[in-house]
Design a protein around this motif. Sequence first.
Motif, PDB file in Angstrom:
ATOM      1  N   VAL A  40     -40.380 -16.474 -11.903  1.00 42.04           N
ATOM      2  CA  VAL A  40     -40.475 -16.237 -10.459  1.00 42.04           C
ATOM      3  C   VAL A  40     -39.416 -15.230 -10.032  1.00 42.04           C
ATOM      4  CG1 VAL A  40     -40.272 -17.311  -8.179  1.00 42.04           C
ATOM      5  CG2 VAL A  40     -41.419 -18.531 -10.032  1.00 42.04           C
ATOM      6  N   VAL A  41     -38.209 -15.367 -10.606  1.00 41.17           N
ATOM      7  CA  VAL A  41     -37.129 -14.435 -10.268  1.00 41.17           C
ATOM      8  C   VAL A  41     -37.464 -13.022 -10.734  1.00 41.17           C
ATOM      9  CG1 VAL A  41     -34.684 -13.890 -10.639  1.00 41.17           C
ATOM     10  CG2 VAL A  41     -35.399 -16.268 -10.332  1.00 41.17           C
ATOM     11  N   THR A  42     -37.980 -12.902 -11.949  1.00 41.01           N
ATOM     12  CA  THR A  42     -38.212 -11.559 -12.517  1.00 41.01           C
ATOM     13  C   THR A  42     -39.527 -10.942 -12.059  1.00 41.01           C
ATOM     14  OG1 THR A  42     -39.194 -12.572 -14.486  1.00 41.01           O
ATOM     15  CG2 THR A  42     -36.835 -12.079 -14.550  1.00 41.01           C
ATOM     16  N   ASP A  43     -40.604 -11.711 -12.008  1.00 44.13           N
ATOM     17  CA  ASP A  43     -41.925 -11.147 -11.741  1.00 44.13           C
ATOM     18  C   ASP A  43     -42.297 -11.154 -10.265  1.00 44.13           C
ATOM     19  OD1 ASP A  43     -42.143 -10.766 -14.442  1.00 44.13           O
ATOM     20  OD2 ASP A  43     -43.306 -12.583 -14.807  1.00 44.13           O
ATOM     21  N   VAL A  44     -41.954 -12.234  -9.550  1.00 42.22           N
ATOM     22  CA  VAL A  44     -42.335 -12.323  -8.135  1.00 42.22           C
ATOM     23  C   VAL A  44     -41.311 -11.620  -7.256  1.00 42.22           C
ATOM     24  CG1 VAL A  44     -42.804 -13.891  -6.226  1.00 42.22           C
ATOM     25  CG2 VAL A  44     -43.603 -14.460  -8.531  1.00 42.22           C
ATOM     26  N   ILE A  45     -40.032 -11.947  -7.451  1.00 40.61           N
ATOM     27  CA  ILE A  45     -38.987 -11.331  -6.631  1.00 40.61           C
ATOM     28  C   ILE A  45     -38.638  -9.944  -7.158  1.00 40.61           C
ATOM     29  CG2 ILE A  45     -36.567 -11.573  -5.912  1.00 40.61           C
ATOM     30  CD1 ILE A  45     -36.980 -14.550  -5.807  1.00 40.61           C
ATOM     31  N   GLY A  46     -38.701  -9.758  -8.473  1.00 40.15           N
ATOM     32  CA  GLY A  46     -38.421  -8.449  -9.048  1.00 40.15           C
ATOM     33  C   GLY A  46     -36.982  -8.238  -9.447  1.00 40.15           C
ATOM     34  N   GLN A  47     -36.183  -9.285  -9.526  1.00 37.12           N
ATOM     35  CA  GLN A  47     -34.784  -9.143  -9.928  1.00 37.12           C
ATOM     36  C   GLN A  47     -34.698  -9.134 -11.450  1.00 37.12           C
ATOM     37  OE1 GLN A  47     -31.885 -11.527  -7.813  1.00 37.12           O
ATOM     38  NE2 GLN A  47     -30.730 -11.905  -9.697  1.00 37.12           N
ATOM     39  N   LYS A  48     -34.040  -8.122 -12.016  1.00 35.96           N
ATOM     40  CA  LYS A  48     -33.977  -7.978 -13.468  1.00 35.96           C
ATOM     41  C   LYS A  48     -32.594  -8.266 -14.040  1.00 35.96           C
ATOM     42  CE  LYS A  48     -38.251  -6.712 -13.605  1.00 35.96           C
ATOM     43  NZ  LYS A  48     -39.288  -7.643 -14.144  1.00 35.96           N
ATOM     44  N   LYS A  49     -31.580  -8.299 -13.212  1.00 37.94           N
ATOM     45  CA  LYS A  49     -30.224  -8.563 -13.681  1.00 37.94           C
ATOM     46  C   LYS A  49     -29.699  -9.865 -13.060  1.00 37.94           C
ATOM     47  CE  LYS A  49     -28.923  -3.731 -14.391  1.00 37.94           C
ATOM     48  NZ  LYS A  49     -27.940  -2.656 -14.067  1.00 37.94           N
ATOM     49  N   GLY A  50     -28.817 -10.506 -13.812  1.00 38.79           N
ATOM     50  CA  GLY A  50     -28.222 -11.744 -13.312  1.00 38.79           C
ATOM     51  C   GLY A  50     -29.218 -12.880 -13.198  1.00 38.79           C
ATOM     52  N   VAL A  51     -30.279 -12.831 -14.012  1.00 39.22           N
ATOM     53  CA  VAL A  51     -31.306 -13.872 -13.941  1.00 39.22           C
ATOM     54  C   VAL A  51     -30.743 -15.221 -14.400  1.00 39.22           C
ATOM     55  CG1 VAL A  51     -33.575 -14.593 -14.758  1.00 39.22           C
ATOM     56  CG2 VAL A  51     -33.132 -12.188 -14.272  1.00 39.22           C
ATOM     57  N   GLY A  52     -29.970 -15.173 -15.478  1.00 37.40           N
ATOM     58  CA  GLY A  52     -29.392 -16.417 -15.991  1.00 37.40           C
ATOM     59  C   GLY A  52     -28.492 -17.085 -14.977  1.00 37.40           C
ATOM     60  N   ASP A  53     -27.659 -16.295 -14.304  1.00 37.48           N
ATOM     61  CA  ASP A  53     -26.764 -16.862 -13.292  1.00 37.48           C
ATOM     62  C   ASP A  53     -27.554 -17.436 -12.123  1.00 37.48           C
ATOM     63  OD1 ASP A  53     -24.007 -17.114 -12.010  1.00 37.48           O
ATOM     64  OD2 ASP A  53     -25.048 -15.857 -10.544  1.00 37.48           O
ATOM     65  N   ALA A  54     -28.609 -16.732 -11.700  1.00 35.37           N
ATOM     66  CA  ALA A  54     -29.421 -17.211 -10.578  1.00 35.37           C
ATOM     67  C   ALA A  54     -30.125 -18.520 -10.929  1.00 35.37           C
ATOM     68  CB  ALA A  54     -30.444 -16.144 -10.179  1.00 35.37           C
ATOM     69  N   VAL A  55     -30.719 -18.574 -12.117  1.00 35.36           N
ATOM     70  CA  VAL A  55     -31.427 -19.783 -12.534  1.00 35.36           C
ATOM     71  C   VAL A  55     -30.454 -20.952 -12.673  1.00 35.36           C
ATOM     72  CG1 VAL A  55     -32.747 -20.829 -14.403  1.00 35.36           C
ATOM     73  CG2 VAL A  55     -33.304 -18.524 -13.629  1.00 35.36           C
TER      74      VAL A  55
END
Length: 604
Positions: A40-55
């Motif tokens: 959801v973070v990468t594909d829907v929102i489009g965020q590619k960096k800091g995904v691990g921290d966000a999750v």
Amino acid sequence: MPRLFPRLTATRLQATTYLLGIALFSIAFLVFLNSSISFVVTDVIGQKKGVGDAVGTLGFADELLALVACPIWGLLSDRIGVRIVAVVGYCIVGLSLICLVQSQNVYPDLLVARLGFSIGGAACSTMVTAVLPAMVAKRMTKEDDEPNIQERALANGYAGRLQEEERAARRDSIGHGATPSVSSELTITPNRYVSRSQTRRQASGSGSDQKKDTDEESYAGTSQLAGFVGFFTGAGALLALVIFLPLPAHFQDEGRSPAQSLQISFYIVAAIAFCVAIFIFFGLRNLPGEEEKSINHLCDRPYDESTKLDSQGNLHTTLIPTPSYLELVKDAFLLGLTDSTIFLGYLGGFVARASSVAISLFIPFFVNAYFTRTGKCRSNPDNLPDIKENCQKAYLLASALSGIAETAALLCAPIFGWLGGRVAKGASEWPLLGAAAVGVGGYVAFGMLRNPDPFHGDGGQWAFIAVILIGISQIGSIVCSLSLLGRGINEGGDSRAQPADTAPQERFGAMEGSEAAPLLPGAPEEKAKKDRSRLKGSIAGMYSFVGGAGILLLTKLGGALSDSWTAGAPFFMMAIFNAVLLVAVVGVAVGKAALRREEARDRG
């Protein structure tokens, strides 16, 4: 149903709703969300960096809020009923799933939606524990309720009959010489009722033996049902992995974009959540012990009535307010300190919930750390989805080990339920002892592995055995803790029910020869304290609270120690948790044995 679950007082529809509705889906939606939130973070929102921290932040906030929400939902269920709480919980879960894939950013959109999911999920998981006692709660039969009917009739009509007989006596004394006694056949007195109660009980056999048999059946039913609850919660996780998670790939194969595929998948799962809510709304109607609970009691304090007859023969009705929310929390907490059964249930829940994190989080972490340390994979990338691509072997091995642990747990859930139903009441904690002992061995063995890869030798073949033991320990802690809580709640009984071997003179108090003796003796407050069915939601909330504390402790402290000490640190922590549980079970068993010996000496 009766052959599977002795003394199951719920209907077939209610039991089916509990297992296929609440138990099956209580964890399925959480597994689906945890496994797909990074996409959801990468594909829907489009965020590619800091995904691990966000999750990681979203997961921590979810668990922290659930730590508070679980006790609150438990308290509410003691007022408005478990059915309403479960329905509201699954509706919130469905709405949150829709909002998650409508988010435009991680903060605050995705965070707010994830917190909403946490609130709904807390209600669903808490009701798994809260509904269990109601499934096998002691329902008063006609024979059991006869003394209470007599007492109520006596309380309502005793004074009126006395006044009527006195008037009849005065009339008869004018035209006739004889004056009837107030102890005539028309008068029901406590002393006369005592005599009749003794005669009835002598004719029907030994009440204590009947109660013992009934209790044994109830304990067996609670444990066996808890085993099936563990089985269906595990099946719910498999349902999410086999059916829910492949949905986005299926829609991508049809030509839709990754974002659209995720959104459609979340909408479908949300619709299932709403359907589950409807199923529970109709399936759990008229649940035993929930008849007087409704949404109307959300803000007010319902009252119980107590009718007593004073020494002058006047009836007095006392309205006793039910405990406040703060008092419910206090009572549920104190039960864990004063009742060994509830205490072991709480402690088992602590270990069980921490075990779930050890399997789902730290087994993959341990495997990934090994592959990185040995140079078989690149350093951990910041983007979580890239882990699967850059270290495919580690991902597959971690999935295999976690899957083996969960499969072992799934298969052993009914076995622990059966074992709990076979042991005697005085030894009901022994299956939990076995689960703790297996956990100590499994976690120590896995934490000491130099190589978790069973396919490349060097001691890795022990990994399979270790994760099987871990899975068995996890499900044993879950099933046994649920069973102990259900037993502990039902042992408190209904405040209306009196033990079968209690002498009627004790029920009616002192002055057994006096016709003015109290009809409903004993302080009403003391009776309310014995009625734990009022606290089943609060106890379930406290159980979930303790389990959440175990998750947070293992996640934060275990993660820190794995970085500063060794990757096996979380597993050594789990071994310590299980060792503490093992010692507690032994201590309780020894204390009970000493108490029984002392009681035997007193009787001798």
